[in-house]
Scaffold this motif. Structure first.
Motif, PDB file in Angstrom:
ATOM      1  N   ILE A 175      31.734 -30.188 -44.842  1.00  9.41           N
ATOM      2  CA  ILE A 175      31.388 -28.804 -44.528  1.00  9.41           C
ATOM      3  C   ILE A 175      30.819 -28.737 -43.111  1.00  9.41           C
ATOM      4  CG2 ILE A 175      29.901 -26.872 -45.179  1.00  9.41           C
ATOM      5  CD1 ILE A 175      29.944 -28.066 -48.057  1.00  9.41           C
ATOM      6  N   PRO A 176      31.354 -27.854 -42.272  1.00  7.33           N
ATOM      7  CA  PRO A 176      30.765 -27.687 -40.933  1.00  7.33           C
ATOM      8  C   PRO A 176      29.320 -27.195 -41.054  1.00  7.33           C
ATOM      9  CG  PRO A 176      32.892 -26.581 -41.084  1.00  7.33           C
ATOM     10  CD  PRO A 176      32.519 -27.011 -42.473  1.00  7.33           C
ATOM     11  N   LEU A 177      28.433 -27.759 -40.249  1.00  8.45           N
ATOM     12  CA  LEU A 177      27.027 -27.352 -40.286  1.00  8.45           C
ATOM     13  C   LEU A 177      26.870 -25.875 -39.955  1.00  8.45           C
ATOM     14  CD1 LEU A 177      25.271 -30.431 -38.630  1.00  8.45           C
ATOM     15  CD2 LEU A 177      25.545 -29.903 -41.056  1.00  8.45           C
ATOM     16  N   ILE A 220      22.223 -25.994 -51.368  1.00 10.49           N
ATOM     17  CA  ILE A 220      22.801 -25.628 -50.078  1.00 10.49           C
ATOM     18  C   ILE A 220      23.695 -24.416 -50.252  1.00 10.49           C
ATOM     19  CG2 ILE A 220      24.258 -26.419 -48.182  1.00 10.49           C
ATOM     20  CD1 ILE A 220      23.392 -29.293 -48.984  1.00 10.49           C
ATOM     21  N   LYS A 221      23.377 -23.372 -49.514  1.00 14.05           N
ATOM     22  CA  LYS A 221      24.168 -22.142 -49.547  1.00 14.05           C
ATOM     23  C   LYS A 221      25.147 -22.181 -48.380  1.00 14.05           C
ATOM     24  CE  LYS A 221      23.788 -17.173 -50.104  1.00 14.05           C
ATOM     25  NZ  LYS A 221      24.663 -17.201 -51.259  1.00 14.05           N
ATOM     26  N   ARG A 229      28.820 -32.638 -36.368  1.00 11.61           N
ATOM     27  CA  ARG A 229      28.661 -31.227 -36.751  1.00 11.61           C
ATOM     28  C   ARG A 229      29.043 -30.960 -38.207  1.00 11.61           C
ATOM     29  NH1 ARG A 229      27.539 -28.278 -32.345  1.00 11.61           N
ATOM     30  NH2 ARG A 229      28.121 -29.097 -30.313  1.00 11.61           N
ATOM     31  N   PHE A 230      28.968 -32.005 -39.041  1.00 15.50           N
ATOM     32  CA  PHE A 230      29.412 -31.864 -40.433  1.00 15.50           C
ATOM     33  C   PHE A 230      28.427 -32.465 -41.425  1.00 15.50           C
ATOM     34  CE2 PHE A 230      33.305 -31.747 -37.963  1.00 15.50           C
ATOM     35  CZ  PHE A 230      33.972 -30.672 -38.528  1.00 15.50           C
ATOM     36  N   LEU A 231      28.416 -31.866 -42.614  1.00 18.24           N
ATOM     37  CA  LEU A 231      27.770 -32.433 -43.785  1.00 18.24           C
ATOM     38  C   LEU A 231      28.895 -32.976 -44.651  1.00 18.24           C
ATOM     39  CD1 LEU A 231      25.567 -32.883 -45.976  1.00 18.24           C
ATOM     40  CD2 LEU A 231      25.990 -30.518 -46.702  1.00 18.24           C
ATOM     41  N   GLU A 232      28.820 -34.249 -44.990  1.00 18.77           N
ATOM     42  CA  GLU A 232      29.807 -34.867 -45.868  1.00 18.77           C
ATOM     43  C   GLU A 232      29.084 -35.412 -47.089  1.00 18.77           C
ATOM     44  OE1 GLU A 232      32.732 -37.540 -44.016  1.00 18.77           O
ATOM     45  OE2 GLU A 232      31.782 -37.007 -42.104  1.00 18.77           O
ATOM     46  N   PHE A 233      29.645 -35.166 -48.267  1.00 18.98           N
ATOM     47  CA  PHE A 233      29.048 -35.701 -49.485  1.00 18.98           C
ATOM     48  C   PHE A 233      30.118 -35.856 -50.545  1.00 18.98           C
ATOM     49  CE2 PHE A 233      28.610 -31.102 -49.647  1.00 18.98           C
ATOM     50  CZ  PHE A 233      29.048 -30.770 -50.914  1.00 18.98           C
TER      51      PHE A 233
END
Length: 153
Positions: free
Chosen positions: A81-83, A124-125, A68-72
């Motif tokens: 960041i949580p999706l 990405i907002k 459930r996360f975007l990692e970069f």
């Protein structure tokens, strides 16, 4: 799940190598000149260590949509960041005129960019954040799709 790893463009690596050669030459030649101030050698060593840290840390950008996360991020400079907090994702162009370099950059448009090159990317907002994130991407459409799919699942 989506994963992408981008290496920094060749000319940035070349600049780091030239800088390191210059520092090594300075360390070899400065003790031979009796007029060299005492602080030159420690200063060159410090600059060399900083350059090595930057080269190792910023050599590649990793982007993952997992669970459930975007990692970069680069090395130790990472975001998770949580999706559910992602409001939108759209294709964007990353240009020198907007970001003035490579790495983690503040854009002239107020975005925060994580880039390894100029060209294709995504914007990405994030909910409740004033600044959008821009990431360079080899496949912006697939990244945006992975973010949408991950939010549903």
């Amino acid at each position: 799940m989506y994963a992408e790893k981008q290496n920094v463009v060749w000319w940035v690596k070349f600049i780091f190598i030239l800088a390191m050669v210059g520092i090594i030459l300075g360390l070899v030649l400065s003790p031979q000149d009796p007029n060299t101030p005492f602080w030159v050698t420690p200063f060159l060593i410090l600059i060399g260590l900083v350059l090595i840290f930057m080269f190792v840390n910023f050599r590649s950008l990793e982007i993952k949509v997992q669970g459930r996360f975007l990692e970069f991020g680069f090395g130790i400079f990472r975001k998770k960041i949580p999706l559910s907090d992602i409001v939108s994702c759209e294709e964007s162009q990353v240009s020198f005129g907007r970001y003035w370099g490579i790495g983690i950059r503040l854009g002239t448009d107020g975005t925060i960019c994580y880039n390894t090159r100029f060209g294709k990317g995504v914007r990405i907002k994030i909910k409740d954040k004033r600044k959008d994130y821009v990431l360079t991407s080899d496949n912006p459409q697939a990244l945006c799709e992975a973010l949408k799919t991950g939010k549903k699942g």
